[in-house]
Design an enzyme around this catalytic site. Structure first.
Site, PDB file in Angstrom:
ATOM      1  N   SER A 193       0.837  -1.203   0.000  1.00 19.57           N
ATOM      2  CA  SER A 193       0.000   0.000   0.000  1.00 19.57           C
ATOM      3  C   SER A 193       0.862   1.240   0.000  1.00 19.57           C
ATOM      4  CB  SER A 193      -0.873   0.017   1.246  1.00 19.57           C
ATOM      5  OG  SER A 193      -1.592   1.233   1.354  1.00 19.57           O
ATOM      6  N   TYR A 206      -2.382  -1.106  10.940  1.00 19.46           N
ATOM      7  CA  TYR A 206      -2.426  -1.535   9.538  1.00 19.46           C
ATOM      8  C   TYR A 206      -1.220  -1.022   8.749  1.00 19.46           C
ATOM      9  CZ  TYR A 206      -3.984  -1.497   4.629  1.00 19.46           C
ATOM     10  OH  TYR A 206      -4.060  -1.648   3.272  1.00 19.46           O
TER      11      TYR A 206
HETATM   12  P1  NAD Z   1     -11.324  -6.427   0.216  1.00 18.27           P
HETATM   13  O1  NAD Z   1     -12.044  -6.363   1.500  1.00 18.27           O
HETATM   14  O2  NAD Z   1     -12.135  -6.534  -1.007  1.00 18.27           O
HETATM   15  O3  NAD Z   1     -10.277  -7.603   0.217  1.00 18.27           O
HETATM   16  C1  NAD Z   1      -9.616  -8.011   1.389  1.00 18.27           C
HETATM   17  C2  NAD Z   1      -9.901  -9.491   1.558  1.00 18.27           C
HETATM   18  O4  NAD Z   1      -9.104  -9.997   2.639  1.00 18.27           O
HETATM   19  C3  NAD Z   1     -11.333  -9.824   1.936  1.00 18.27           C
HETATM   20  O5  NAD Z   1     -12.140  -9.970   0.801  1.00 18.27           O
HETATM   21  C4  NAD Z   1     -11.164 -11.134   2.686  1.00 18.27           C
HETATM   22  O6  NAD Z   1     -11.462 -12.220   1.831  1.00 18.27           O
HETATM   23  C5  NAD Z   1      -9.697 -11.195   3.026  1.00 18.27           C
HETATM   24  N1  NAD Z   1      -9.472 -11.440   4.451  1.00 18.27           N
HETATM   25  C6  NAD Z   1      -9.305 -10.546   5.448  1.00 18.27           C
HETATM   26  N2  NAD Z   1      -9.148 -11.182   6.617  1.00 18.27           N
HETATM   27  C7  NAD Z   1      -9.205 -12.508   6.359  1.00 18.27           C
HETATM   28  C8  NAD Z   1      -9.090 -13.682   7.153  1.00 18.27           C
HETATM   29  N3  NAD Z   1      -8.876 -13.619   8.482  1.00 18.27           N
HETATM   30  N4  NAD Z   1      -9.213 -14.884   6.550  1.00 18.27           N
HETATM   31  C9  NAD Z   1      -9.409 -14.968   5.210  1.00 18.27           C
HETATM   32  N5  NAD Z   1      -9.523 -13.893   4.416  1.00 18.27           N
HETATM   33  C10 NAD Z   1      -9.415 -12.686   4.983  1.00 18.27           C
HETATM   34  O7  NAD Z   1     -10.414  -5.118   0.175  1.00 18.27           O
HETATM   35  P2  NAD Z   1      -9.201  -4.688  -0.771  1.00 18.27           P
HETATM   36  O8  NAD Z   1      -9.093  -3.226  -0.559  1.00 18.27           O
HETATM   37  O9  NAD Z   1      -9.355  -5.221  -2.139  1.00 18.27           O
HETATM   38  O10 NAD Z   1      -7.950  -5.354  -0.082  1.00 18.27           O
HETATM   39  C11 NAD Z   1      -7.015  -6.126  -0.814  1.00 18.27           C
HETATM   40  C12 NAD Z   1      -5.620  -5.668  -0.514  1.00 18.27           C
HETATM   41  O11 NAD Z   1      -5.449  -4.331  -0.957  1.00 18.27           O
HETATM   42  C13 NAD Z   1      -5.256  -5.664   0.969  1.00 18.27           C
HETATM   43  O12 NAD Z   1      -3.957  -6.187   1.124  1.00 18.27           O
HETATM   44  C14 NAD Z   1      -5.250  -4.193   1.329  1.00 18.27           C
HETATM   45  O13 NAD Z   1      -4.364  -3.924   2.373  1.00 18.27           O
HETATM   46  C15 NAD Z   1      -4.749  -3.613   0.018  1.00 18.27           C
HETATM   47  N6  NAD Z   1      -4.984  -2.176  -0.152  1.00 18.27           N
HETATM   48  C16 NAD Z   1      -6.233  -1.672  -0.245  1.00 18.27           C
HETATM   49  C17 NAD Z   1      -6.414  -0.317  -0.439  1.00 18.27           C
HETATM   50  C18 NAD Z   1      -7.778   0.299  -0.561  1.00 18.27           C
HETATM   51  O14 NAD Z   1      -7.894   1.521  -0.541  1.00 18.27           O
HETATM   52  N7  NAD Z   1      -8.822  -0.465  -0.721  1.00 18.27           N
HETATM   53  C19 NAD Z   1      -5.305   0.527  -0.526  1.00 18.27           C
HETATM   54  C20 NAD Z   1      -4.039  -0.019  -0.426  1.00 18.27           C
HETATM   55  C21 NAD Z   1      -3.878  -1.377  -0.248  1.00 18.27           C
END
Ligand code: NAD
Ligand code: MG
Length: 301
Positions: A193, A206
């Site tokens: 991120s 986080y």
């Molecule tokens: P999202 O909620 O769609 O995806 C995250 C997924 O993590 C969930 O769908 C879930 O299946 C999984 N997860 C969390 N805890 C879990 C557990 N205990 N067991 C099994 N599965 C689990 O959200 P996203 O934003 O697509 O996140 C994906 C990645 O992107 C993450 O690593 C997040 O840190 C990163 N990210 C997101 C953003 C943002 O703004 N959305 C920005 C930077 C980085």
């Protein structure tokens, strides 16, 4: 070249391509469902076009039900890969949509629900994926937990532990289990991120896990280069996903989400799909230890 590739692409202005703030306030219980978000995120369901870049590859994606993981899953299947997705059991409705989309491409789709905070589950997850796919050559460690807390005093020991388990321990367990199966030419991709280098005040726990993710990507890249295994990271900026509406952001932040970026809007998961493809594809053979970003003009990977 034939068919759809001959149709000229209409130029699209990136500033107006997707919704801008203000957004409607909305809250879901963790981990949230993309299918219940307003507006629904775009994971490339209708737009991603493959061109055979990952034909015959075998991928495991954690958090493959929604967000960046889902965008990668759809793109990988359209590029010719078989795909196993892991997700939390309550995310079955989102996961089933992804399974159907992968199947629609004529690729193998494997659903492997379970809690990544459990070490035994992480080992079993990899074993099940390897068995169902007949091997493994793309591992996307993408799942994460993000819960906003105004003060470090509001971060409970349980909170802190859950964030570390999900974002640091689970990738460690999953990668360790996967490594013996990865042949030269295989790749590991971590979702890090902009928080790794530009942490928000309210994401104390986080943000440090994302610094850890960037670090493990660079460390493992050095460790595994001689084995022919590449390790890279993707660094999103603010992206419209279920994580943000299920405790990841305050309602105030959500309503203006992405508005502070030069692009003036949040990104959509679909806008990162091609990065996951590029890092997995064999023509990216000199890219290891890299972090590729997409943050709407702000944020450093
Ligand atoms: P999202 O909620 O769609 O995806 C995250 C997924 O993590 C969930 O769908 C879930 O299946 C999984 N997860 C969390 N805890 C879990 C557990 N205990 N067991 C099994 N599965 C689990 O959200 P996203 O934003 O697509 O996140 C994906 C990645 O992107 C993450 O690593 C997040 O840190 C990163 N990210 C997101 C953003 C943002 O703004 N959305 C920005 C930077 C980085
Ligand atoms: Mg989800």
């Amino acid at each position: 070249m034939k068919g759809r590739f001959m149709t000229p692409e209409k130029l699209r202005d990136p500033t107006t391509k997707y919704p801008k703030p203000p957004f409607k306030g909305q809250e879901q219980p963790w981990p949230g469902l993309a299918s219940k978000m307003e507006p629904r995120p775009d994971h490339g369901e209708k737009s991603y076009k493959g061109s055979g870049r990952l034909m015959g590859r075998k991928a495991l994606i954690t958090g493959g039900d929604s967000g960046m993981g889902r965008a990668a899953a759809i793109a990988y299947a359209r590029e010719g890969a078989d795909v196993a997705i892991n997700y939390f059991p309550t995310e079955e409705p989102d996961a089933q949509e992804v399974i159907e989309l992968i199947n629609a491409e004529g690729r193998k789709a494997i659903a492997l629900p379970g809690d990544l905070r459990d070490q035994e589950f992480c080992k079993q997850l990899v074993a099940d994926a390897v068995q169902a796919l007949g091997g493994l050559d793309i591992l996307v460690s993408n799942a994460a937990r993000q819960q906003t807390r105004a003060s470090i005093l509001d971060v409970s020991a349980e909170d802190f532990d859950a964030t570390m388990k999900t974002n640091i321990y689970a990738p460690f367990w999953v990668i360790k289990a996967a490594l013996p199966h990865l042949q030269p030419g295989s790749v590991i991709i971590g979702t890090t991120s902009e928080q790794a280098t530009d942490p928000s005040a309210e994401l104390y726990d986080y943000a440090q896990t994302k610094a850890a993710t960037t670090s493990f990507v660079k460390s493992l890249a050095k460790q595994l280069a001689s084995k022919g295994i590449r390790v890279n990271g993707v660094a999103p900026g603010p992206i419209w996903t279920a994580l943000q509406v299920s405790g990841g952001a305050t309602q105030e932040k959500l309503k203006q989400f992405g508005g502070q970026t030069p692009m003036g809007r949040p990104g959509q998961p679909a806008e990162l799909a091609s990065i996951y493809v590029q890092l997995a594809a064999s023509d990216a053979s000199y890219a290891t230890g890299q972090v590729y970003g997409a943050a709407g003009g702000s944020g450093q990977p």
